[in-house]
Design a protein around this motif. Structure first.
Motif, PDB file in Angstrom:
ATOM      1  N   MET A  59       8.067  27.632  -0.521  1.00 36.38           N
ATOM      2  CA  MET A  59       9.244  26.834  -0.231  1.00 36.38           C
ATOM      3  C   MET A  59       8.815  25.536   0.455  1.00 36.38           C
ATOM      4  SD  MET A  59      12.361  27.478   2.543  1.00 36.38           S
ATOM      5  CE  MET A  59      12.038  29.178   2.622  1.00 36.38           C
ATOM      6  N   LYS A  60       9.355  24.435  -0.033  1.00 31.40           N
ATOM      7  CA  LYS A  60       9.088  23.152   0.603  1.00 31.40           C
ATOM      8  C   LYS A  60       9.759  23.139   1.972  1.00 31.40           C
ATOM      9  CE  LYS A  60       8.630  19.893  -3.150  1.00 31.40           C
ATOM     10  NZ  LYS A  60       9.175  18.669  -3.718  1.00 31.40           N
ATOM     11  N   ARG A  61       8.988  22.721   2.963  1.00 33.26           N
ATOM     12  CA  ARG A  61       9.562  22.604   4.300  1.00 33.26           C
ATOM     13  C   ARG A  61       9.411  21.170   4.773  1.00 33.26           C
ATOM     14  NH1 ARG A  61      10.221  27.586   7.876  1.00 33.26           N
ATOM     15  NH2 ARG A  61      10.486  25.884   9.294  1.00 33.26           N
ATOM     16  N   THR A  62      10.381  20.763   5.541  1.00 29.46           N
ATOM     17  CA  THR A  62      10.393  19.425   6.104  1.00 29.46           C
ATOM     18  C   THR A  62      10.444  19.539   7.613  1.00 29.46           C
ATOM     19  OG1 THR A  62      11.548  18.527   4.178  1.00 29.46           O
ATOM     20  CG2 THR A  62      11.698  17.259   6.228  1.00 29.46           C
ATOM     21  N   MET A  63       9.636  18.716   8.280  1.00 30.85           N
ATOM     22  CA  MET A  63       9.705  18.649   9.740  1.00 30.85           C
ATOM     23  C   MET A  63      10.295  17.300  10.128  1.00 30.85           C
ATOM     24  SD  MET A  63       6.924  19.365  12.761  1.00 30.85           S
ATOM     25  CE  MET A  63       5.799  18.031  12.465  1.00 30.85           C
ATOM     26  N   VAL A  64      11.327  17.364  10.944  1.00 29.29           N
ATOM     27  CA  VAL A  64      11.924  16.164  11.506  1.00 29.29           C
ATOM     28  C   VAL A  64      11.364  16.017  12.908  1.00 29.29           C
ATOM     29  CG1 VAL A  64      14.062  15.053  12.251  1.00 29.29           C
ATOM     30  CG2 VAL A  64      14.017  16.376  10.116  1.00 29.29           C
ATOM     31  N   VAL A  65      10.604  14.956  13.116  1.00 29.33           N
ATOM     32  CA  VAL A  65      10.028  14.665  14.426  1.00 29.33           C
ATOM     33  C   VAL A  65      11.045  13.768  15.136  1.00 29.33           C
ATOM     34  CG1 VAL A  65       8.092  13.630  15.668  1.00 29.33           C
ATOM     35  CG2 VAL A  65       7.696  14.836  13.497  1.00 29.33           C
ATOM     36  N   LEU A  66      11.745  14.362  16.082  1.00 25.58           N
ATOM     37  CA  LEU A  66      12.823  13.679  16.789  1.00 25.58           C
ATOM     38  C   LEU A  66      12.291  13.029  18.055  1.00 25.58           C
ATOM     39  CD1 LEU A  66      15.851  13.063  17.265  1.00 25.58           C
ATOM     40  CD2 LEU A  66      16.010  15.327  18.351  1.00 25.58           C
ATOM     41  N   ALA A  67      12.545  11.740  18.197  1.00 25.25           N
ATOM     42  CA  ALA A  67      12.084  10.989  19.369  1.00 25.25           C
ATOM     43  C   ALA A  67      13.264  10.249  19.979  1.00 25.25           C
ATOM     44  CB  ALA A  67      10.966  10.034  18.984  1.00 25.25           C
ATOM     45  N   HIS A  68      14.189  10.998  20.541  1.00 23.91           N
ATOM     46  CA  HIS A  68      15.336  10.391  21.218  1.00 23.91           C
ATOM     47  C   HIS A  68      15.277  10.802  22.686  1.00 23.91           C
ATOM     48  CE1 HIS A  68      19.299   9.156  22.390  1.00 23.91           C
ATOM     49  NE2 HIS A  68      19.538   8.682  21.177  1.00 23.91           N
ATOM     50  N   PRO A  69      15.220   9.835  23.602  1.00 23.18           N
ATOM     51  CA  PRO A  69      15.027  10.163  25.013  1.00 23.18           C
ATOM     52  C   PRO A  69      16.235  10.794  25.712  1.00 23.18           C
ATOM     53  CG  PRO A  69      15.250   7.809  24.729  1.00 23.18           C
ATOM     54  CD  PRO A  69      15.208   8.398  23.355  1.00 23.18           C
ATOM     55  N   ASP A  70      17.419  10.704  25.121  1.00 21.30           N
ATOM     56  CA  ASP A  70      18.598  11.267  25.786  1.00 21.30           C
ATOM     57  C   ASP A  70      19.610  11.737  24.740  1.00 21.30           C
ATOM     58  OD1 ASP A  70      20.583  12.029  27.504  1.00 21.30           O
ATOM     59  OD2 ASP A  70      20.752  10.100  28.525  1.00 21.30           O
ATOM     60  N   MET A  71      19.340  12.896  24.166  1.00 16.53           N
ATOM     61  CA  MET A  71      20.195  13.407  23.097  1.00 16.53           C
ATOM     62  C   MET A  71      21.624  13.686  23.564  1.00 16.53           C
ATOM     63  SD  MET A  71      18.932  13.427  20.105  1.00 16.53           S
ATOM     64  CE  MET A  71      19.789  14.685  19.183  1.00 16.53           C
ATOM     65  N   GLU A  72      21.812  14.005  24.826  1.00 14.15           N
ATOM     66  CA  GLU A  72      23.166  14.276  25.327  1.00 14.15           C
ATOM     67  C   GLU A  72      24.058  13.044  25.233  1.00 14.15           C
ATOM     68  OE1 GLU A  72      24.538  17.258  25.974  1.00 14.15           O
ATOM     69  OE2 GLU A  72      22.606  17.931  25.198  1.00 14.15           O
ATOM     70  N   LYS A  73      23.477  11.879  25.394  1.00 18.63           N
ATOM     71  CA  LYS A  73      24.252  10.635  25.318  1.00 18.63           C
ATOM     72  C   LYS A  73      24.233  10.024  23.917  1.00 18.63           C
ATOM     73  CE  LYS A  73      23.812   9.341  30.152  1.00 18.63           C
ATOM     74  NZ  LYS A  73      23.256   8.363  31.095  1.00 18.63           N
ATOM     75  N   SER A  74      23.500  10.649  23.015  1.00 22.30           N
ATOM     76  CA  SER A  74      23.390  10.115  21.667  1.00 22.30           C
ATOM     77  C   SER A  74      24.728  10.162  20.943  1.00 22.30           C
ATOM     78  CB  SER A  74      22.366  10.928  20.873  1.00 22.30           C
ATOM     79  OG  SER A  74      22.423  10.589  19.511  1.00 22.30           O
ATOM     80  N   VAL A  75      24.959   9.161  20.136  1.00 19.60           N
ATOM     81  CA  VAL A  75      26.180   9.116  19.325  1.00 19.60           C
ATOM     82  C   VAL A  75      25.883   9.675  17.940  1.00 19.60           C
ATOM     83  CG1 VAL A  75      27.904   7.572  18.319  1.00 19.60           C
ATOM     84  CG2 VAL A  75      27.010   7.095  20.597  1.00 19.60           C
ATOM     85  N   VAL A  76      24.857   9.173  17.293  1.00 19.32           N
ATOM     86  CA  VAL A  76      24.569   9.531  15.906  1.00 19.32           C
ATOM     87  C   VAL A  76      23.458  10.574  15.801  1.00 19.32           C
ATOM     88  CG1 VAL A  76      23.881   8.639  13.644  1.00 19.32           C
ATOM     89  CG2 VAL A  76      25.358   7.269  15.127  1.00 19.32           C
ATOM     90  N   ASN A  77      22.355  10.370  16.489  1.00 20.95           N
ATOM     91  CA  ASN A  77      21.225  11.304  16.375  1.00 20.95           C
ATOM     92  C   ASN A  77      21.633  12.738  16.675  1.00 20.95           C
ATOM     93  OD1 ASN A  77      18.356   9.950  15.964  1.00 20.95           O
ATOM     94  ND2 ASN A  77      19.635   8.520  17.123  1.00 20.95           N
ATOM     95  N   LYS A  78      22.475  12.904  17.663  1.00 20.35           N
ATOM     96  CA  LYS A  78      22.938  14.247  18.039  1.00 20.35           C
ATOM     97  C   LYS A  78      23.688  14.907  16.875  1.00 20.35           C
ATOM     98  CE  LYS A  78      25.496  16.498  21.754  1.00 20.35           C
ATOM     99  NZ  LYS A  78      26.243  16.251  23.002  1.00 20.35           N
ATOM    100  N   LYS A  79      24.556  14.159  16.235  1.00 24.36           N
ATOM    101  CA  LYS A  79      25.320  14.684  15.098  1.00 24.36           C
ATOM    102  C   LYS A  79      24.389  14.980  13.922  1.00 24.36           C
ATOM    103  CE  LYS A  79      29.444  15.615  13.467  1.00 24.36           C
ATOM    104  NZ  LYS A  79      30.249  16.680  14.022  1.00 24.36           N
ATOM    105  N   TRP A  80      23.439  14.106  13.691  1.00 23.47           N
ATOM    106  CA  TRP A  80      22.468  14.337  12.612  1.00 23.47           C
ATOM    107  C   TRP A  80      21.734  15.659  12.828  1.00 23.47           C
ATOM    108  CZ3 TRP A  80      19.331   9.204  11.620  1.00 23.47           C
ATOM    109  CH2 TRP A  80      20.169   8.263  10.988  1.00 23.47           C
ATOM    110  N   ILE A  81      21.273  15.888  14.051  1.00 27.64           N
ATOM    111  CA  ILE A  81      20.515  17.112  14.346  1.00 27.64           C
ATOM    112  C   ILE A  81      21.406  18.341  14.213  1.00 27.64           C
ATOM    113  CG2 ILE A  81      19.315  18.378  16.185  1.00 27.64           C
ATOM    114  CD1 ILE A  81      17.624  16.179  14.735  1.00 27.64           C
ATOM    115  N   GLU A  82      22.636  18.251  14.684  1.00 27.50           N
ATOM    116  CA  GLU A  82      23.562  19.380  14.531  1.00 27.50           C
ATOM    117  C   GLU A  82      23.731  19.746  13.061  1.00 27.50           C
ATOM    118  OE1 GLU A  82      27.129  18.069  16.499  1.00 27.50           O
ATOM    119  OE2 GLU A  82      26.271  18.372  18.500  1.00 27.50           O
ATOM    120  N   GLU A  83      23.810  18.761  12.206  1.00 24.71           N
ATOM    121  CA  GLU A  83      23.955  19.008  10.770  1.00 24.71           C
ATOM    122  C   GLU A  83      22.673  19.621  10.191  1.00 24.71           C
ATOM    123  OE1 GLU A  83      26.183  19.312   7.409  1.00 24.71           O
ATOM    124  OE2 GLU A  83      26.960  18.504   9.288  1.00 24.71           O
TER     125      GLU A  83
END
Length: 179
Positions: free
Chosen positions: A1-25
């Protein structure tokens, strides 16, 4: 199975507007996607290089996800690139060597606080997003990676509507799942 790794570099995910939603999805697809949150894993920015190499060696696709900071990435991603993409492992002088990043598909998922028109030749920045991201694209090329199209979200500010962000998260998830 192809696997993808998302290397997330956001210093404050709690305050994130978009990155947080992207990760939840993306988290809905843990069987296909590994979310590697650098700030959560390495709050001291001291990377376990052997662990990072092992993670990268065991995926086919890599997405570097980050908010644009002064026309670059947050510092933790730069340090990760410097430390992890080491000579002899990711690249080197021997063109016949089996460097571990050669042939990996690598993409960028970037959130930008400004509107897209700012990133046009006649915009306030004066450079396109493709031009701003050249250092990352050059790195991908240098290590023998295969550059994927970038996934960019402009106007990543609290005033951006939930509908637009949710729609973007679904498109981003589809982008990652269909690599």
């Amino acid at each position: 199975m192809k696997r993808t790794m998302v290397v997330l570099a956001h210093p404050d995910m709690e305050k994130s507007v978009v990155n947080k939603k992207w990760i939840e999805e993306l988290q809905k697809h843990n069987d296909k996607i590994i979310i590697h949150d650098l700030h959560k894993e390495y709050p001291d920015c001291i990377f376990d290089i052997d662990r990072e190499h092992n993670l990268l060696e065991n995926v086919e696709n890599i997405i570097l996800q980050f908010p644009l900071y002064w026309y670059s990435s947050p510092p933790i991603l730069k340090k990760w690139l410097d430390d992890v993409l080491s000579y002899g492992w990711a690249y080197g002088d021997d063109e016949t060597a089996d460097y571990k990043m050669k042939g990996k598909k690598i993409g960028l998922a970037v959130t930008v606080g400004a509107p897209e028109e700012n990133y046009m030749k006649n915009g306030s920045v004066g450079f396109s997003m493709d031009e701003v991201l050249i250092p990352f694209k050059a790195t991908i090329k240098y290590i023998g990676g295969i550059e994927l199209p970038s996934f960019i979200f402009y106007d990543a500010v609290p005033e951006t509507g939930d509908e637009k962000i949710s729609e973007s998260a679904k498109k981003y998830s589809d982008y990652v799942l269909n690599l």
